[in-house]
Design an enzyme around this catalytic site. Structure first.
Site, PDB file in Angstrom:
ATOM      1  N   GLY A 113       0.847  -1.274  -0.060  1.00  0.00           N
ATOM      2  CA  GLY A 113       0.181   0.260  -0.198  1.00  0.00           C
ATOM      3  C   GLY A 113       0.707   1.203  -0.127  1.00  0.00           C
ATOM      4  O   GLY A 113       1.925   0.758   0.216  1.00  0.00           O
ATOM      5  N   LYS A 114      -0.030   2.275  -0.417  1.00  0.00           N
ATOM      6  CA  LYS A 114       1.329   3.663  -0.215  1.00  0.00           C
ATOM      7  C   LYS A 114      -0.287   4.634  -0.230  1.00  0.00           C
ATOM      8  O   LYS A 114      -0.777   4.611  -0.662  1.00  0.00           O
ATOM      9  CB  LYS A 114       1.739   3.945  -1.714  1.00  0.00           C
ATOM     10  CG  LYS A 114       3.037   4.323  -0.971  1.00  0.00           C
ATOM     11  CD  LYS A 114       4.483   4.219  -0.300  1.00  0.00           C
ATOM     12  CE  LYS A 114       5.395   4.767   0.089  1.00  0.00           C
ATOM     13  NZ  LYS A 114       6.621   4.169   0.921  1.00  0.00           N
TER      14      LYS A 114
END
Length: 412
Positions: free
Chosen positions: A101-102
């Site tokens: 994720g980011k």
């Protein structure tokens, strides 16, 4: 070429070398979910300013999404999507039960007061609260964010849920469920990877020398930990320049000097100045690039004299340079392996938060070392099996594990 275009080259080489199933390749080519949010914040002058934020979940095949939140004026949706893919691969190389994720907000945090920064942080986590959670997507600090900001976000999310949710986010202060060993985790990972490289090419650490480009958190801990096992530190640098000591230096003394000298290394007793470019070309056993991306290129790779390059930074070596270094028999420990210590200990923090049972620093480091040693050996085996660079081999290991998870789930 920017860092994201560069990342696609070894990835494609890995896909071709391992003949990755085309259905798997199609699925991982795009993130599972991407969210864009508007974040209104009342500024100190009374006016409302609306910021734009993003959160990308690239893959949840191996577990919940995991990845940092950055505050930077250059944040884009494409950047966040690419970084979430990179996190998927980094977690898979370490065989952590995570996907990638980011997140990020388009903002220069230096322009905000602390009150404005807190309001922005709380409103952002509120806006993405439907996407994140301790069993779905666990954020962490990244560029221009820190433990204080993570604390605000955890508190805001906990208020929404009506109870404390420390497992939402990692990189928190110890008092709010942070993990011992987290500050040094990335540098400790560089140490573990480098020790394995010493074993592989039969080098006694007490006869080894080292240069570190980027004497920040990762670089300083890397230098100090390598120094502790007998490696002689010949040079270190930061954005304001570097220093070189032919007889070696004590990196603990360097850090103390730096703190008392406004972040300037020049003038450290017994040292002489050296540029960042010249530092890379020193005759040392180990080179630790832990500053900016794109530092080792086809222009200077032939002049690199180190036997081992342990990448503390993301993307410091270009694909063209990788090929040159391979011909020179330089062992490159790629970033998604060498600097994966941070996400590994973030995983430990999350596990401790879920169980509400906390480990000693010794336990954390022992568990981190076990995971990273296994990852190092898997990458070396893949490099030999497919006759590719360690960077391509790291992607092969990651993609193989992601593919296995997807097939087990019946996705492809």
């Amino acid at each position: 070429m920017d860092i994201f275009e560069m990342a696609k080259i070894p990835l494609q080489q890995a896909i071709e070398a391992m003949e990755l199933d085309e259905n798997t390749a199609s699925i991982i080519s795009q993130p599972e979910k991407v969210l864009e949010v508007s974040i209104p914040v009342r500024m100190d002058n009374g006016k409302i300013r609306v910021f734009t934020g993003y959160r990308s979940q690239h893959s949840t095949a191996m577990g919940p999404a995991k990845g940092g939140i950055r505050f930077h004026p250059g944040v884009t949706m494409d950047e966040v999507k690419t970084l979430s893919f990179w996190m998927t691969c980094k977690c898979a190389v370490a065989n952590l039960p995570y996907g990638g994720g980011k997140g990020g907000i388009i903002v220069d945090p230096r322009e905000l007061s602390e009150r404005e920064l807190e309001a922005l942080s709380r409103e952002y986590i509120y806006k993405i609260s439907a996407l994140v959670g301790e069993y779905t997507d666990i954020p962490a600090p990244d560029v221009n964010t820190n433990g204080k900001i993570m604390s605000w976000m955890m508190d805001e999310y906990s208020r929404l849920r009506g109870y404390a949710v420390p497992g939402l986010i990692t990189g928190k202060p110890l008092t709010l469920g942070g993990s011992l060993g987290r500050n040094a985790a990335t540098g400790y990972g560089v140490l573990v990877s480098t020790k394995e490289a010493f074993k592989k090419i039969k080098i006694d650490p007490k006869t080894a020398t080292c240069a570190v480009q980027g004497f920040g958190n990762v670089g300083a801990f890397s230098a100090q930990l390598l120094h502790d096992i007998g490696v002689k530190i010949l040079a270190v640098s930061n954005s304001k320049g570097g220093i070189y000591c032919k007889e070696g230096m004590d990196p603990y003394a360097v850090e103390k000097y730096l703190q008392g000298n406004k972040g300037i290394l020049a003038g450290f007793p017994g040292s002489e100045p050296i540029s960042n470019a010249d530092l890379l070309e020193l005759e040392v056993t180990v080179l630790v690039p832990s500053a900016l991306e794109l530092q080792i290129t086809k222009e200077n790779a032939a002049r690199i004299k180190a036997k081992i390059i342990s990448e503390g930074a993301n993307g410091p070596t270009t694909p063209d340079a990788d090929e040159i270094l391979k011909e020179k028999n330089v062992l490159v420990i790629p970033d998604i392996l060498a600097n994966s210590g941070g996400v590994t200990v973030s995983y430990f923090e999350w596990v401790q938060n879920l169980s509400r049972f906390y480990w000693t620093e010794k336990e954390v480091q022992e568990k981190q070392e076990q995971i990273m040693v296994e990852a190092f050996r898997a990458v070396c085996q893949a490099a030999e099996k497919y006759n590719v660079t360690p960077r391509v081999a790291a992607y092969i290991v990651a993609l193989g594990r992601i593919e296995a998870a997807m097939k087990a789930r019946g996705w492809c």
